[in-house]
Design a protein around this motif. Structure first.
Motif, PDB file in Angstrom:
ATOM      1  N   GLY A  95     -61.842  81.719  55.413  1.00 10.80           N
ATOM      2  CA  GLY A  95     -61.978  81.876  56.327  1.00 10.80           C
ATOM      3  C   GLY A  95     -62.076  83.943  56.903  1.00 10.80           C
ATOM      4  N   PHE A  96     -60.834  84.118  56.487  1.00 11.07           N
ATOM      5  CA  PHE A  96     -60.290  85.750  56.260  1.00 11.07           C
ATOM      6  C   PHE A  96     -61.085  86.565  55.828  1.00 11.07           C
ATOM      7  CE2 PHE A  96     -57.975  89.492  55.418  1.00 11.07           C
ATOM      8  CZ  PHE A  96     -58.022  90.218  56.412  1.00 11.07           C
TER       9      PHE A  96
ATOM     10  N   ALA B 236     -53.568  81.973  66.200  1.00 12.65           N
ATOM     11  CA  ALA B 236     -53.202  80.357  65.684  1.00 12.65           C
ATOM     12  C   ALA B 236     -53.857  78.922  66.280  1.00 12.65           C
ATOM     13  CB  ALA B 236     -52.611  79.564  65.623  1.00 12.65           C
ATOM     14  N   ASP B 237     -54.577  79.028  67.436  1.00 14.17           N
ATOM     15  CA  ASP B 237     -55.439  77.605  68.255  1.00 14.17           C
ATOM     16  C   ASP B 237     -57.160  78.017  68.088  1.00 14.17           C
ATOM     17  OD1 ASP B 237     -55.441  79.834  70.158  1.00 14.17           O
ATOM     18  OD2 ASP B 237     -54.460  78.325  71.991  1.00 14.17           O
TER      19      ASP B 237
ATOM     20  N   ARG C  12     -54.425  87.581  63.969  1.00 16.18           N
ATOM     21  CA  ARG C  12     -54.746  88.538  62.749  1.00 16.18           C
ATOM     22  C   ARG C  12     -55.358  89.198  63.936  1.00 16.18           C
ATOM     23  NH1 ARG C  12     -57.288  85.852  59.330  1.00 16.18           N
ATOM     24  NH2 ARG C  12     -58.256  84.240  60.452  1.00 16.18           N
ATOM     25  N   LEU C  13     -56.253  90.757  63.533  1.00 13.09           N
ATOM     26  CA  LEU C  13     -56.482  91.339  64.740  1.00 13.09           C
ATOM     27  C   LEU C  13     -58.058  91.987  64.571  1.00 13.09           C
ATOM     28  CD1 LEU C  13     -53.503  94.436  65.829  1.00 13.09           C
ATOM     29  CD2 LEU C  13     -54.031  92.190  66.596  1.00 13.09           C
ATOM     30  N   LEU C  14     -58.660  92.384  64.873  1.00 13.61           N
ATOM     31  CA  LEU C  14     -59.703  93.144  64.899  1.00 13.61           C
ATOM     32  C   LEU C  14     -60.023  94.244  64.972  1.00 13.61           C
ATOM     33  CD1 LEU C  14     -62.869  93.326  63.148  1.00 13.61           C
ATOM     34  CD2 LEU C  14     -63.256  91.642  65.193  1.00 13.61           C
TER      35      LEU C  14
ATOM     36  N   GLY D 253     -53.410  87.535  58.539  1.00 10.01           N
ATOM     37  CA  GLY D 253     -52.690  87.122  58.843  1.00 10.01           C
ATOM     38  C   GLY D 253     -51.349  87.010  59.731  1.00 10.01           C
ATOM     39  N   PHE D 254     -50.422  87.311  60.621  1.00  9.16           N
ATOM     40  CA  PHE D 254     -48.708  87.979  60.739  1.00  9.16           C
ATOM     41  C   PHE D 254     -48.674  86.555  61.801  1.00  9.16           C
ATOM     42  CE2 PHE D 254     -50.980  90.597  63.169  1.00  9.16           C
ATOM     43  CZ  PHE D 254     -50.523  89.978  64.378  1.00  9.16           C
TER      44      PHE D 254
END
Length: 157
Positions: A40-41, A113-114, A139-141, A154-155
């Motif tokens: 997905g990432f 996560a959700d 995750r940030l954008l 992801g973290f």
């Protein structure tokens, strides 16, 4: 002369053999638990034509005097953008994210996560805060006018 059964539909014996093979491969070479997230990432990065920030530092300070709280600092960077995050646990299943960007006024989108997405805009100095984020993979954008969007791997918060 043996009968060619290749064109015949699967029967119970075929299903049994395939199930045994599936079990064998699942034990010998299991699918990584985070494979779906990684795919997905990768698709998100490709779709957005985004640059991926690299994790540059992760620091967990010791608990100090007073109220015991655990905070963690995470840094990401690209050639154009620096991101520093402080994660503070705020209750059983929630966290607070304090962030600083080298791009003032950038839009920050946090995917939790959700699957929920929260968005905020950093101030002119690049600071932003998001409260009540669910714990888990995040995750940030980061988007800024005139620049390619930047996405972090992801973290966990």
């Amino acid at each position: 002369m043996t009968k060619d059964t290749a064109a015949e539909p699967l029967d119970a014996l075929d299903e049994e053999i395939l199930a045994a093979l599936r079990e064998l491969y699942s034990r010998a070479d299991p699918c990584p638990a985070d494979l779906v997230d990684r795919v997905g990432f990768a698709l998100t990065v490709r779709q957005l034509h985004a640059e991926v920030a690299q994790l540059t530092d992760q620091y967990v300070p010791t608990r100090g005097l007073g109220t015991p709280t655990e905070a963690r600092t995470i840094s990401f960077s690209t050639d154009e953008l620096g991101i520093m995050l402080t994660v503070t646990h705020a209750g059983r299943d929630r966290s607070r994210l304090d962030g600083w960007l080298t791009w003032g006024g950038a839009v920050v989108q946090v995917t939790s996560a959700d699957g929920s997405v929260r968005e905020t805009t950093a101030d002119d100095d690049g600071r932003f805060v998001l409260d009540e984020l669910p714990r888990g993979q995040t995750r940030l954008l980061v988007s800024n006018e005139g620049s390619r969007p930047v996405v972090t791997p992801g973290f966990t918060i």
